[in-house]
Each structure stands twice: as C-alpha cells, then as structure tokens.
Design a protein around this motif. Structure first.
Motif, mmCIF file in Angstrom:
data_model
loop_
_atom_site.group_PDB
_atom_site.id
_atom_site.type_symbol
_atom_site.label_atom_id
_atom_site.label_comp_id
_atom_site.label_asym_id
_atom_site.label_seq_id
_atom_site.Cartn_x
_atom_site.Cartn_y
_atom_site.Cartn_z
ATOM 1 N N ARG A 5 -9.665 6.508 2.589
ATOM 2 C CA ARG A 5 -8.906 5.265 2.464
ATOM 3 C C ARG A 5 -9.251 4.595 1.144
ATOM 4 O O ARG A 5 -10.428 4.402 0.815
ATOM 5 C CB ARG A 5 -9.265 4.356 3.643
ATOM 6 C CG ARG A 5 -8.514 3.066 3.733
ATOM 7 C CD ARG A 5 -8.646 2.502 5.155
ATOM 8 N NE ARG A 5 -10.031 2.353 5.569
ATOM 9 C CZ ARG A 5 -10.715 1.201 5.472
ATOM 10 N NH1 ARG A 5 -10.150 0.123 4.960
ATOM 11 N NH2 ARG A 5 -11.957 1.137 5.880
ATOM 12 N N SER A 23 -3.798 -3.919 -0.437
ATOM 13 C CA SER A 23 -3.103 -2.951 0.407
ATOM 14 C C SER A 23 -4.032 -1.758 0.609
ATOM 15 O O SER A 23 -5.039 -1.599 -0.090
ATOM 16 C CB SER A 23 -1.786 -2.512 -0.229
ATOM 17 O OG SER A 23 -2.006 -1.981 -1.523
ATOM 18 N N GLU A 25 -4.352 2.478 1.207
ATOM 19 C CA GLU A 25 -3.733 3.799 1.112
ATOM 20 C C GLU A 25 -4.606 4.809 1.865
ATOM 21 O O GLU A 25 -5.743 5.061 1.479
ATOM 22 C CB GLU A 25 -3.568 4.229 -0.346
ATOM 23 C CG GLU A 25 -2.883 5.575 -0.498
ATOM 24 C CD GLU A 25 -2.567 5.928 -1.949
ATOM 25 O OE1 GLU A 25 -2.217 7.090 -2.202
ATOM 26 O OE2 GLU A 25 -2.684 5.037 -2.821
ATOM 27 N N LYS A 41 -0.073 7.427 2.941
ATOM 28 C CA LYS A 41 0.760 6.281 3.266
ATOM 29 C C LYS A 41 0.013 5.022 2.845
ATOM 30 O O LYS A 41 -1.212 4.927 3.051
ATOM 31 C CB LYS A 41 1.073 6.214 4.764
ATOM 32 C CG LYS A 41 2.061 7.262 5.243
ATOM 33 C CD LYS A 41 2.418 7.045 6.711
ATOM 34 C CE LYS A 41 3.452 8.058 7.177
ATOM 35 N NZ LYS A 41 3.821 7.841 8.609
ATOM 36 N N THR A 42 0.746 4.079 2.270
ATOM 37 C CA THR A 42 0.154 2.816 1.841
ATOM 38 C C THR A 42 0.666 1.706 2.751
ATOM 39 O O THR A 42 1.871 1.596 2.989
ATOM 40 C CB THR A 42 0.503 2.514 0.378
ATOM 41 O OG1 THR A 42 0.021 3.579 -0.444
ATOM 42 C CG2 THR A 42 -0.139 1.213 -0.079
ATOM 43 N N TYR A 43 -0.272 0.881 3.252
ATOM 44 C CA TYR A 43 0.047 -0.133 4.247
ATOM 45 C C TYR A 43 -0.214 -1.531 3.692
ATOM 46 O O TYR A 43 -1.197 -1.757 2.963
ATOM 47 C CB TYR A 43 -0.812 0.054 5.505
ATOM 48 C CG TYR A 43 -0.584 1.361 6.219
ATOM 49 C CD1 TYR A 43 0.330 1.454 7.260
ATOM 50 C CD2 TYR A 43 -1.297 2.504 5.855
ATOM 51 C CE1 TYR A 43 0.537 2.662 7.921
ATOM 52 C CE2 TYR A 43 -1.094 3.716 6.513
ATOM 53 C CZ TYR A 43 -0.176 3.778 7.544
ATOM 54 O OH TYR A 43 0.029 4.975 8.189
ATOM 55 N N GLY A 47 0.039 -4.189 8.373
ATOM 56 C CA GLY A 47 0.227 -2.870 8.947
ATOM 57 C C GLY A 47 1.548 -2.212 8.631
ATOM 58 O O GLY A 47 1.760 -1.047 8.987
ATOM 59 N N ALA A 48 2.451 -2.908 7.959
ATOM 60 C CA ALA A 48 3.741 -2.325 7.588
ATOM 61 C C ALA A 48 3.545 -1.275 6.507
ATOM 62 O O ALA A 48 2.701 -1.424 5.606
ATOM 63 C CB ALA A 48 4.685 -3.408 7.090
ATOM 64 N N VAL A 49 4.317 -0.179 6.593
ATOM 65 C CA VAL A 49 4.227 0.878 5.590
ATOM 66 C C VAL A 49 4.956 0.430 4.320
ATOM 67 O O VAL A 49 6.151 0.114 4.347
ATOM 68 C CB VAL A 49 4.832 2.193 6.105
ATOM 69 C CG1 VAL A 49 4.815 3.253 5.009
ATOM 70 C CG2 VAL A 49 4.067 2.687 7.325
ATOM 71 N N THR A 52 4.979 5.876 0.595
ATOM 72 C CA THR A 52 4.390 7.184 0.901
ATOM 73 C C THR A 52 4.376 8.015 -0.369
ATOM 74 O O THR A 52 5.246 7.866 -1.235
ATOM 75 C CB THR A 52 5.174 7.934 1.998
ATOM 76 O OG1 THR A 52 6.486 8.254 1.505
ATOM 77 C CG2 THR A 52 5.296 7.092 3.255
#
Length: 218
Positions: A5, A23, A25, A41-43, A47-49, A52
C-alpha cells in the motif's frame, strides 16, 4: 509477489494552507511470462475507487500494455516504434464513441501518478551508479488522463546494501528532474518497489521486493 500500500500525499494548497488527506494505492507486482506486471487500485479517504493501473513491461522494460482508468476515462496503450494510446470514456457508452482519441509520440515510455511508472522508467534506463540519462515520456495527468509529453533527466546517485531479516536489500537513490520546469525529486527504489518519492510513501509491504532479473539488463 509483493503486495502493499502506497499513500499519495497531495501538495499543500497555497491558499489557506489546507492539508488534504492522502489517497491510498493498493498494489501487487511480479515478474511474469512477458516481463513484469503491476496492478493497483487507488482509493479516496472515503473508500471510493479513484483510479486503476495495469501495466505490463516486456523483457527490456518497455511498456508492452498499459490500461488506466480515472475520472470517467480509460486509456489503453503500448510501445510500437514509440508509444501509442487510445483515450475513451470508461463507461463504454456508444454515444461517447466520438470522444475517443488516438495518440502517438516517439517517446520512450509512459508516466503518471502511480509509483509503477517510476519503477518502469528506472528499469528501462538501466543506469549504473553515477551515470545519468534523458528520457522522453508521455504523461497521463489526473484525474482525466489528459496526455502530455515531457522530458526527464535521471541520475542514479548511489546504490546501498541494507541488511534485513529476509537478506540483503539493495536500495537505489535517483535524482529525477523535469527538464522543462527544473523541478527535482529524490526517488528510492528496491527491486520493483518504490520505498519513497515526492508525495509517495510506502505504508505497507507484505513481502520483500522482487530483485530485478539480471537478464533484463542484457
């Protein structure tokens, strides 16, 4: 296969000196049949994406296949006598087909916000300690993946060996400069993991980095 992460720390806003939360990743990467692959994936903090990244390099660290998603956009690209890409709306709606745009540049590779691109560029250049090189890249800028061509200068300042519980770890220190703006940053790499870079923090790593195969430098 390293899984981990990264935290992306946004630049401090000048007006009001506000600090935005980082954020996150979440990534995995490993050598494979083609060469090397990185997926993430980066959030957002809620928690929303946000984005990618799916990048596959060939045996000489050239971008064999790239797929990025961010801000409602999708980019697919690869290296063909330079680099080519197609940028389209990510929803696949036929009504948005007119928005698709193809691009080509005689650049060496791609870059973007993911640490994957720092690893890819360093391995493409194959620098020896004390040596430097200039590289032309096509950057896809967040959040809408707009393409921009830029030139960077890379200098491998040092390689140091650190003893760890899993064995010796070679850490490379690079100085990376944007040759148009003069902005510089220091990047620390170990194998196929970024340990630290400007705005990027390695927060978690479940297994040691992969040593980059020596045959990739042939």
């Amino acid at each position: 296969m390293p899984n981990g992460r990264y935290l992306h720390h946004p630049a401090t806003l000048l007006e009001g000196h506000a600090h935005l939360p980082p954020s996150e990743e979440r990534f995995s990467c490993a050598p494979g049949p083609a060469g090397w692959r990185y997926v993430s994936k980066t959030y957002a903090p809620d928690g929303a994406v946000l984005a990618t990244t799916d990048l596959t390099l060939d045996s000489r660290a050239r971008p064999l296949r790239l797929e990025l998603r961010s801000g409602g956009w999708l980019v697919r690209g690869g290296a063909v006598d330079g680099v080519t890409w197609v940028r389209t709306a990510a929803d696949g709606n036929p009504e948005h087909a007119a928005e698709a745009a193809e691009g080509y540049d005689r650049a060496h590779a791609f870059t973007g916000s993911s640490p994957a691109f720092l690893i890819a560029t360093a391995r493409l250049l194959r620098l020896q300690p004390g040596s430097s090189s200039r590289v032309r890249l096509v950057a896809f800028t967040d959040p809408v993946l707009a393409p921009r061509t830029l030139d960077q200068g890379w200098l491998l300042e040092s390689v140091q060996t650190h003893e760890t519980d899993s064995g010796p770890l070679q850490v490379e220190q690079y100085q990376v400069a944007d040759l148009e703006t003069g902005e510089q940053q220091i990047v620390h790499l170990a194998g196929d993991v970024v340990l630290a870079a400007s705005g990027i923090e390695l927060e978690e790593l479940e297994s040691p980095p992969n040593q980059w195969p020596t045959e990739y430098y042939a």
